[in-house]
Design a protein around this motif. Sequence first.
Motif, PDB file in Angstrom:
ATOM      1  N   ILE A 187       3.911  -3.012  52.712  1.00 34.31           N
ATOM      2  CA  ILE A 187       4.550  -1.604  51.576  1.00 34.31           C
ATOM      3  C   ILE A 187       6.386  -2.170  50.795  1.00 34.31           C
ATOM      4  CG2 ILE A 187       5.162   0.845  51.872  1.00 34.31           C
ATOM      5  CD1 ILE A 187       2.794   1.156  53.320  1.00 34.31           C
ATOM      6  N   ILE A 188       6.764  -2.270  51.751  1.00 34.76           N
ATOM      7  CA  ILE A 188       8.815  -2.628  51.231  1.00 34.76           C
ATOM      8  C   ILE A 188       7.882  -3.432  50.438  1.00 34.76           C
ATOM      9  CG2 ILE A 188      10.524  -3.086  51.507  1.00 34.76           C
ATOM     10  CD1 ILE A 188      10.171  -1.994  53.714  1.00 34.76           C
ATOM     11  N   ARG A 189       7.475  -4.762  50.699  1.00 37.83           N
ATOM     12  CA  ARG A 189       7.008  -5.810  49.597  1.00 37.83           C
ATOM     13  C   ARG A 189       6.076  -5.388  47.952  1.00 37.83           C
ATOM     14  NH1 ARG A 189       6.771 -11.091  48.645  1.00 37.83           N
ATOM     15  NH2 ARG A 189       4.845 -11.975  46.973  1.00 37.83           N
ATOM     16  N   LEU A 190       5.622  -4.244  48.054  1.00 40.84           N
ATOM     17  CA  LEU A 190       4.474  -3.780  47.009  1.00 40.84           C
ATOM     18  C   LEU A 190       5.849  -2.673  46.266  1.00 40.84           C
ATOM     19  CD1 LEU A 190       1.582  -3.180  46.270  1.00 40.84           C
ATOM     20  CD2 LEU A 190       2.142  -1.118  47.926  1.00 40.84           C
ATOM     21  N   LEU A 215       9.720   5.311  55.093  1.00 40.17           N
ATOM     22  CA  LEU A 215       8.289   4.986  54.989  1.00 40.17           C
ATOM     23  C   LEU A 215       8.270   5.859  56.071  1.00 40.17           C
ATOM     24  CD1 LEU A 215       7.360   1.583  55.042  1.00 40.17           C
ATOM     25  CD2 LEU A 215       7.490   2.751  52.732  1.00 40.17           C
ATOM     26  N   ASP A 216       6.881   7.345  55.963  1.00 38.61           N
ATOM     27  CA  ASP A 216       6.740   8.199  57.215  1.00 38.61           C
ATOM     28  C   ASP A 216       4.925   7.704  56.915  1.00 38.61           C
ATOM     29  OD1 ASP A 216       9.159   9.077  57.948  1.00 38.61           O
ATOM     30  OD2 ASP A 216       9.349   9.941  56.293  1.00 38.61           O
ATOM     31  N   GLU A 217       4.608   8.205  58.229  1.00 42.27           N
ATOM     32  CA  GLU A 217       3.037   7.435  58.175  1.00 42.27           C
ATOM     33  C   GLU A 217       2.876   9.226  58.190  1.00 42.27           C
ATOM     34  OE1 GLU A 217      -0.799   5.740  60.619  1.00 42.27           O
ATOM     35  OE2 GLU A 217       1.377   5.278  60.907  1.00 42.27           O
ATOM     36  N   THR A 218       1.789   9.882  57.396  1.00 43.27           N
ATOM     37  CA  THR A 218       1.207  11.099  57.828  1.00 43.27           C
ATOM     38  C   THR A 218       0.209  11.490  58.508  1.00 43.27           C
ATOM     39  OG1 THR A 218      -0.526  10.697  55.447  1.00 43.27           O
ATOM     40  CG2 THR A 218       1.560  11.200  55.044  1.00 43.27           C
ATOM     41  N   THR A 219      -0.320  12.446  58.947  1.00 47.10           N
ATOM     42  CA  THR A 219      -1.386  12.858  59.578  1.00 47.10           C
ATOM     43  C   THR A 219      -2.517  12.006  58.549  1.00 47.10           C
ATOM     44  OG1 THR A 219      -1.342  15.397  58.827  1.00 47.10           O
ATOM     45  CG2 THR A 219      -0.012  14.927  60.707  1.00 47.10           C
ATOM     46  N   ASP A 220      -2.648  12.270  57.349  1.00 50.83           N
ATOM     47  CA  ASP A 220      -3.941  11.737  56.984  1.00 50.83           C
ATOM     48  C   ASP A 220      -4.551  10.614  56.536  1.00 50.83           C
ATOM     49  OD1 ASP A 220      -2.585  11.972  55.312  1.00 50.83           O
ATOM     50  OD2 ASP A 220      -3.285  12.801  53.027  1.00 50.83           O
ATOM     51  N   GLY A 221      -3.157   9.549  57.503  1.00 53.55           N
ATOM     52  CA  GLY A 221      -3.782   7.920  57.619  1.00 53.55           C
ATOM     53  C   GLY A 221      -2.996   6.997  55.863  1.00 53.55           C
ATOM     54  N   THR A 222      -2.112   8.317  55.125  1.00 51.85           N
ATOM     55  CA  THR A 222      -1.530   7.894  54.316  1.00 51.85           C
ATOM     56  C   THR A 222      -0.231   6.982  54.252  1.00 51.85           C
ATOM     57  OG1 THR A 222      -1.207  10.320  52.922  1.00 51.85           O
ATOM     58  CG2 THR A 222      -2.937   8.446  52.253  1.00 51.85           C
ATOM     59  N   VAL A 223       0.591   6.652  54.372  1.00 49.69           N
ATOM     60  CA  VAL A 223       1.742   6.695  53.593  1.00 49.69           C
ATOM     61  C   VAL A 223       2.861   7.324  52.918  1.00 49.69           C
ATOM     62  CG1 VAL A 223       4.141   5.152  54.430  1.00 49.69           C
ATOM     63  CG2 VAL A 223       2.084   5.067  54.971  1.00 49.69           C
ATOM     64  N   HIS A 224       4.011   7.868  53.556  1.00 48.47           N
ATOM     65  CA  HIS A 224       5.257   8.518  52.390  1.00 48.47           C
ATOM     66  C   HIS A 224       6.283   7.725  52.425  1.00 48.47           C
ATOM     67  CE1 HIS A 224       8.023  11.660  50.799  1.00 48.47           C
ATOM     68  NE2 HIS A 224       7.314  11.730  50.031  1.00 48.47           N
ATOM     69  N   VAL A 275      16.745   6.897  39.853  1.00 45.10           N
ATOM     70  CA  VAL A 275      15.643   7.559  39.777  1.00 45.10           C
ATOM     71  C   VAL A 275      15.169   7.888  41.174  1.00 45.10           C
ATOM     72  CG1 VAL A 275      14.877   7.672  37.714  1.00 45.10           C
ATOM     73  CG2 VAL A 275      14.498   5.950  39.185  1.00 45.10           C
ATOM     74  N   THR A 276      14.091   8.633  41.079  1.00 48.66           N
ATOM     75  CA  THR A 276      14.088   8.728  42.918  1.00 48.66           C
ATOM     76  C   THR A 276      12.077   8.490  42.657  1.00 48.66           C
ATOM     77  OG1 THR A 276      15.526   9.783  44.274  1.00 48.66           O
ATOM     78  CG2 THR A 276      13.006  10.005  44.416  1.00 48.66           C
ATOM     79  N   PHE A 277      11.895   7.606  43.547  1.00 46.18           N
ATOM     80  CA  PHE A 277      10.454   7.204  44.082  1.00 46.18           C
ATOM     81  C   PHE A 277       9.744   8.793  44.729  1.00 46.18           C
ATOM     82  CE2 PHE A 277      11.905   3.289  41.552  1.00 46.18           C
ATOM     83  CZ  PHE A 277      11.119   3.742  40.592  1.00 46.18           C
ATOM     84  N   ASP A 278       9.002   8.621  43.960  1.00 43.29           N
ATOM     85  CA  ASP A 278       8.504   9.452  45.582  1.00 43.29           C
ATOM     86  C   ASP A 278       6.866   8.853  45.459  1.00 43.29           C
ATOM     87  OD1 ASP A 278       7.101  11.753  47.560  1.00 43.29           O
ATOM     88  OD2 ASP A 278       7.957  13.055  46.856  1.00 43.29           O
ATOM     89  N   ASP A 279       6.025   8.172  46.562  1.00 40.25           N
ATOM     90  CA  ASP A 279       5.249   7.356  46.574  1.00 40.25           C
ATOM     91  C   ASP A 279       3.761   8.404  47.277  1.00 40.25           C
ATOM     92  OD1 ASP A 279       6.278   5.715  44.340  1.00 40.25           O
ATOM     93  OD2 ASP A 279       6.528   4.340  45.703  1.00 40.25           O
ATOM     94  N   ARG A 280       2.928   8.031  47.075  1.00 37.24           N
ATOM     95  CA  ARG A 280       1.997   8.004  48.256  1.00 37.24           C
ATOM     96  C   ARG A 280       0.938   6.834  48.574  1.00 37.24           C
ATOM     97  NH1 ARG A 280      -3.798   9.541  49.002  1.00 37.24           N
ATOM     98  NH2 ARG A 280      -3.803  10.395  46.304  1.00 37.24           N
TER      99      ARG A 280
END
Length: 142
Positions: free
Chosen positions: A20-23, A87-96, A113-118
């Motif tokens: 994810i960090i690489r991405l 990075l935080d894993e969410t309860t629905d299996g995605t990562v925030h 800027v701030t990037f807010d990603d799912r």
Amino acid sequence: MAHSVTKGSEAMNIEDREAIIRLINQHGYLIDTGRLDQLHEVFTADVEYDVSDFGGGVIFGLEAMREWVLALGDRNPVGHHVTNIVLDETTDGTVHSLSKGIGITAEGAARSVTFDDRLVRSDAEWRIARRAVRARRTPLQP
């Protein structure tokens, strides 16, 4: 979009975190070198790209995202740099993911800027399904 977060979850392993960090870092390399035909390596085909803070609204899909980046022309930073990835894993299996972006203009000005990603995983690969790019314009108040 609010998600319930499971901090410290064992479900997202170190390999996932590294991928994810690489991405997230790869985005800047693709944009800065004009390789917009490779954005599918970072984003889902149906990505929601929220650039409302920059007058672009919410852009849906890779092709519309490519067109918006091209339309920016010289207004697009020549250097995109990412830092402070959380990075935080969410309860629905995605990562925030929250991260800070620093853009350097052709004139040498720096913008933050701030990037807010799912992020979602499909076929064992992670992709950004939604990104909100938030401009930092005002100083913090004491």
